[in-house]
Scaffold this active site. Structure first.
Site, PDB file in Angstrom:
ATOM      1  CB  SER A 170      14.218 -11.959   6.379  1.00 12.09           C
ATOM      2  OG  SER A 170      15.607 -11.757   6.452  1.00 12.09           O
ATOM      3  N   GLY A 172      10.209 -14.321   3.935  1.00  8.56           N
ATOM      4  CA  GLY A 172       9.598 -15.537   4.454  1.00  8.56           C
ATOM      5  C   GLY A 172       9.352 -15.443   5.949  1.00  8.56           C
ATOM      6  CG  ASP A 173      12.564 -15.365   8.727  1.00 10.29           C
ATOM      7  OD1 ASP A 173      12.418 -16.357   9.452  1.00 10.29           O
ATOM      8  OD2 ASP A 173      13.539 -15.212   7.985  1.00 10.29           O
ATOM      9  CB  THR A 174       8.476 -10.321   7.242  1.00  6.28           C
ATOM     10  OG1 THR A 174       9.832  -9.976   7.520  1.00  6.28           O
ATOM     11  CG2 THR A 174       7.579  -9.179   7.656  1.00  6.28           C
ATOM     12  CB  ALA A 177       6.379 -12.267  11.844  1.00  6.28           C
TER      13      ALA A 177
END
Length: 401
Positions: A170, A172-174, A177
């Site tokens: 993932s 994009g999420d990381t 973050a």
């Protein structure tokens, strides 16, 4: 668990994490590894859905054991007014609030940034969402994979002419973050140096992806060039690609001028090493197909180990394409403490990734294992000043668990 002699870098920083799954919680994980007290608010009964994602051991995802280490879990129903009141009470004493809800969710609970800053002027608020808190797309649902598409990454992750594929994690999420973590640390520094005021950090998933897309837009602006998918090659830089061996694949980065000469000599292609037009990247790009074919023919007749030994001796950057098994068995990972044994609250040990980045004086650590849902509800609420009777009443109403 690890133990360190020096005070943790973020010791004394309290973080309220009001998010779930990946983007917000990964930021909380990172802050927690460097000493922040991360209080994770979860919905009673269900908790963070990540508890049940992918492979489950003893009733809990092993991913959860990594993502939620160093956190304390408070099971609190934010749909109820009393739950919202308790959240505000906790936020009033916090340094950072991390949330990754759809824009408008906090406002619907009476926790807009203006309201929270009236309560706690120094609060740093990190808001991660699909498209950001403003703009025409702000209310659309957005996950990391959508951010990867809109950010321009998915268009490039394919073999030419084939369907765009995800990178396997993932990302994009990381990326969101990590950008959020940078924002939090920057805002905390600003608060300390410039007067004690907090601020809002607005991170959009697609913008975090877009921020690492290198020369994508300048090339379009200056030349009208639309970069296309190129598989494992690095367009415009040669040679840099994945090449087949008898028992796997290796990546070879021979795109430096002197490195290219050493690479060609190592594979027995002195003619290419000495070719005048291949002495610079521009010439190599023009003949990249020929160069890739030469390297591929050489690697295909050898094992990964043979290729790695030959190119290592020639000081050519090359790397085996690692699986999880390769990582777990690699001595370099272990020498740098990138594979740690973590005890879980379910009674078993599991190997987990180590901590990045590595600080010399205040390194990160695993101070506590990932919590069961609501493990720390009573303790956190008692710290906030609630009596045992008040906590028992909230539990009887289903506000907490």
């Amino acid at each position: 668990m690890d133990s360190i002699a020096s005070p943790a870098a973020l010791q004394g920083v309290r973080v309220i994490e009001m998010g779930q799954l990946i983007a917000g919680p990964f930021c909380g994980k990172t802050l927690g590894e460097f000493g922040a007290d991360v209080i994770k608010i979860e919905a009673p009964e269900t908790g963070d859905p990540l508890r049940n994602w992918r492979l489950i051991k003893e009733g809990t995802s092993v991913w959860w054991q990594v993502q939620s280490r160093n956190k304390r879990s408070v099971a609190l129903d934010l749909r109820q007014k009393e739950g919202q009141d308790i959240a505000r009470q906790l936020i009033a004493e916090a340094d950072v609030l991390v949330e990754n809800f759809r824009p408008g969710t906090l406002e619907g609970w009476g926790m807009s940034p203006d309201e929270l800053h009236a309560l706690n002027p120094g609060l740093v608020i990190l808001r991660i969402s699909g498209y950001g808190q403003t703009g025409p797309y702000r209310d659309l649902p957005g996950f990391g994979v959508i951010g990867e598409a809109m950010g321009g990454l998915r268009h490039l992750t394919a073999e030419p002419g084939r369907v765009p594929v995800r990178v396997g994690v993932s990302i994009g999420d990381t990326l969101a973050a990590l950008h959020g973590t940078i924002g939090v640390l920057t805002a905390l520094y600003h608060r300390k140096v410039h007067g004690g005021k907090g601020q809002v950090i607005d991170v959009a998933l697609h913008e975090a992806v877009f921020n690492v897309m290198e020369s994508l837009i300048p090339e379009y602006s200056a030349f009208g060039a639309v970069r296309e998918a190129a598989g494992s090659a690095l367009p415009g830089i040669a040679p840099s690609n994945a090449y087949p061996c008898q028992d796997g694949w290796v990546l070879v980065a021979g795109n430096g001028d002197s490195i290219f000469k050493r690479l060609m000599t190592a594979i027995g292609r002195q003619d290419l090493a000495d070719a005048p037009d291949l002495g610079s990247n521009t010439g190599r790009v023009a003949r990249v197909g020929e160069i890739d074919a030469a390297i591929g023919a050489w690697t295909a007749a050898r094992s990964v180990q043979q290729v790695m030994e030959t190119l290592g001796a020639a000081r050519v950057p090359a790397g085996k394409v690692y699986t999880a098994k390769d990582i777990a068995e690699d001595p370099h990972y272990r020498a740098r403490d990138m594979l740690l044994t973590q005890e879980t609250r379910d009674g078993y040990s599991v190997e987990v990734p180590g901590i990045v980045p590595k600080l010399s004086a205040t390194p990160g650590s695993i101070r506590r294992s990932a919590p069961h849902l609501g493990d720390d509800t009573d303790a956190v609420l008692a710290e906030a000043g609630l009596t045992a009777e008040q906590i028992a009443l909230l539990r009887s109403k289903g506000v907490i668990q």
